[in-house]
Write a protein that holds these residues in place. Structure first.
Motif, mmCIF file in Angstrom:
data_model
loop_
_atom_site.group_PDB
_atom_site.id
_atom_site.type_symbol
_atom_site.label_atom_id
_atom_site.label_comp_id
_atom_site.label_asym_id
_atom_site.label_seq_id
_atom_site.Cartn_x
_atom_site.Cartn_y
_atom_site.Cartn_z
ATOM 1 N N GLY A 155 21.988 30.343 28.033
ATOM 2 C CA GLY A 155 21.712 30.883 29.359
ATOM 3 C C GLY A 155 22.895 31.544 30.023
ATOM 4 N N SER A 156 24.111 31.174 29.640
ATOM 5 C CA SER A 156 25.292 31.773 30.268
ATOM 6 C C SER A 156 25.442 33.253 29.914
ATOM 7 C CB SER A 156 26.553 31.008 29.851
ATOM 8 O OG SER A 156 26.814 31.178 28.461
ATOM 9 N N THR A 158 22.944 35.424 29.994
ATOM 10 C CA THR A 158 21.931 36.219 30.679
ATOM 11 C C THR A 158 22.522 37.170 31.693
ATOM 12 O OG1 THR A 158 20.333 34.413 30.404
ATOM 13 C CG2 THR A 158 19.813 36.111 32.034
ATOM 14 N N LYS A 159 23.402 36.678 32.559
ATOM 15 C CA LYS A 159 23.972 37.528 33.607
ATOM 16 C C LYS A 159 24.802 38.674 33.031
ATOM 17 C CE LYS A 159 26.399 37.503 38.042
ATOM 18 N NZ LYS A 159 27.092 38.770 37.744
ATOM 19 N N PRO A 160 25.712 38.417 32.077
ATOM 20 C CA PRO A 160 26.470 39.545 31.511
ATOM 21 C C PRO A 160 25.561 40.614 30.914
ATOM 22 C CG PRO A 160 27.486 37.471 30.893
ATOM 23 C CD PRO A 160 26.189 37.124 31.544
ATOM 24 N N ALA A 162 22.407 41.274 31.799
ATOM 25 C CA ALA A 162 21.729 41.951 32.898
ATOM 26 C C ALA A 162 22.672 42.934 33.583
ATOM 27 C CB ALA A 162 21.199 40.928 33.892
ATOM 28 N N ASP A 163 23.945 42.544 33.751
ATOM 29 C CA ASP A 163 24.939 43.437 34.363
ATOM 30 C C ASP A 163 25.173 44.680 33.501
ATOM 31 O OD1 ASP A 163 25.208 41.676 36.456
ATOM 32 O OD2 ASP A 163 27.059 40.760 35.698
ATOM 33 N N GLU A 167 17.381 44.387 29.964
ATOM 34 C CA GLU A 167 16.241 43.844 30.690
ATOM 35 C C GLU A 167 15.701 42.586 30.009
ATOM 36 O OE1 GLU A 167 13.240 46.787 31.217
ATOM 37 O OE2 GLU A 167 14.635 48.303 32.009
ATOM 38 N N SER A 218 24.777 49.473 25.716
ATOM 39 C CA SER A 218 24.769 48.117 26.278
ATOM 40 C C SER A 218 25.815 47.243 25.598
ATOM 41 C CB SER A 218 23.381 47.489 26.118
ATOM 42 O OG SER A 218 22.415 48.170 26.903
#
Length: 264
Positions: A155-156, A158-160, A162-163, A167, A218
């Motif tokens: 889960g850690s 996910t944010k990188p 998304a940034d 999607e 990406s």
């Protein structure tokens, strides 16, 4: 031959390398992306993997045959300057990648598991602490705007992602992620190796360089590199010409309304 035979070519010292997997799949997106990295950056072959799980065939180039295999390359990505351009200085401290690609995936379920496990063993030997699997997600229709869909085993991450414009969509990809890319996440999780899969949207009809570029953009945001896309753009233009010819042929074979009046 044995189930697996690994031929070593070099043993470079890599600094916190990132595993990048790109094997053939939908639209050949992952393979195209991985091979583009090998073309654009300085790389060194470090290992070739032969296996009875690969298809019983050889590739032939200029009349020379080679047994089906997967190959690992150490890739040195130069450090980015403050302006975003690549630094070519000898002391540039860039990113080290361990890229695995090839012409085939395993041909059976157990082979996928064992091949993925071997790949992760090799990645562990080189000290990889992160992994990115590259691939495509089929839409079944032509695409104007190419999005990248993501999945992670930690889960850690996910944010990188998304940034970086990746999607996350509910229940997509439908049916999950099949093959080595999925197992890099699944088996990587059991080894506590953080891993993500970057899947470029693609029609699924033809080899898709545009989708490969979207995935690389990406990945570049996540890993920290910038790469030239001229060769991918050239290949994309070739694919567009092929698609246009296919559409013209399809239109020529489709009966008009006037033709339909005389049927039955």
């Amino acid at each position: 031959m044995d189930e697996f035979e690994v031929e070593r070519h070099a043993d470079p010292e890599l600094s916190e390398p990132v595993l990048v997997e790109g094997l053939p799949g939908v639209g050949h997106v992952g393979k195209l992306a991985a091979e583009h990295l090998l073309t654009e950056f300085e790389s060194e072959p470090v290992a070739t993997v032969y296996s009875e799980h690969f298809p019983p065939q050889v590739t032939v180039e200029d009349g020379v045959a080679e047994l089906a295999a997967a190959e690992f390359h150490a890739v040195d990505v130069p450090e980015q300057s403050s302006t975003g351009s690549r630094s070519e200085s000898d002391d540039a401290d860039g990113t080290d990648l361990l890229v695995v690609t090839g012409d085939h995936q395993a041909g059976d379920g157990p082979g996928h598991y064992r091949t993925a496990s071997l790949f992760l063993d090799i990645a562990e030997e080189f000290g990889c602490e992160r992994a990115y699997a590259l691939g495509g997600v089929p839409t079944g229709e032509l695409i104007e705007e190419y999005a990248v869909v993501g999945a992670v085993n930690d889960g850690s991450l996910t944010k990188p992602l998304a940034d970086a414009g990746v999607e996350f969509r509910e229940d997509e990809p439908a049916g999950g992620i099949v093959g080595i890319s999925g197992l890099v996440l699944g088996l990587g999780d059991r080894r506590e190796l953080p891993a993500a899969c970057l899947m470029g949207e693609t029609s699924g009809y033809l080899v898709d360089p545009k989708s490969a570029r979207a995935v690389l953009e990406s990945l570049g945001e996540l890993v920290g590199f910038d790469v030239d896309y001229a060769s991918l753009e050239e290949r994309a233009e070739e694919m567009e010409e092929v698609m246009e010819k296919m559409q013209e042929m399809q239109a020529a074979q489709t009966p008009s309304e006037d033709d339909l009046r005389y049927i039955g």
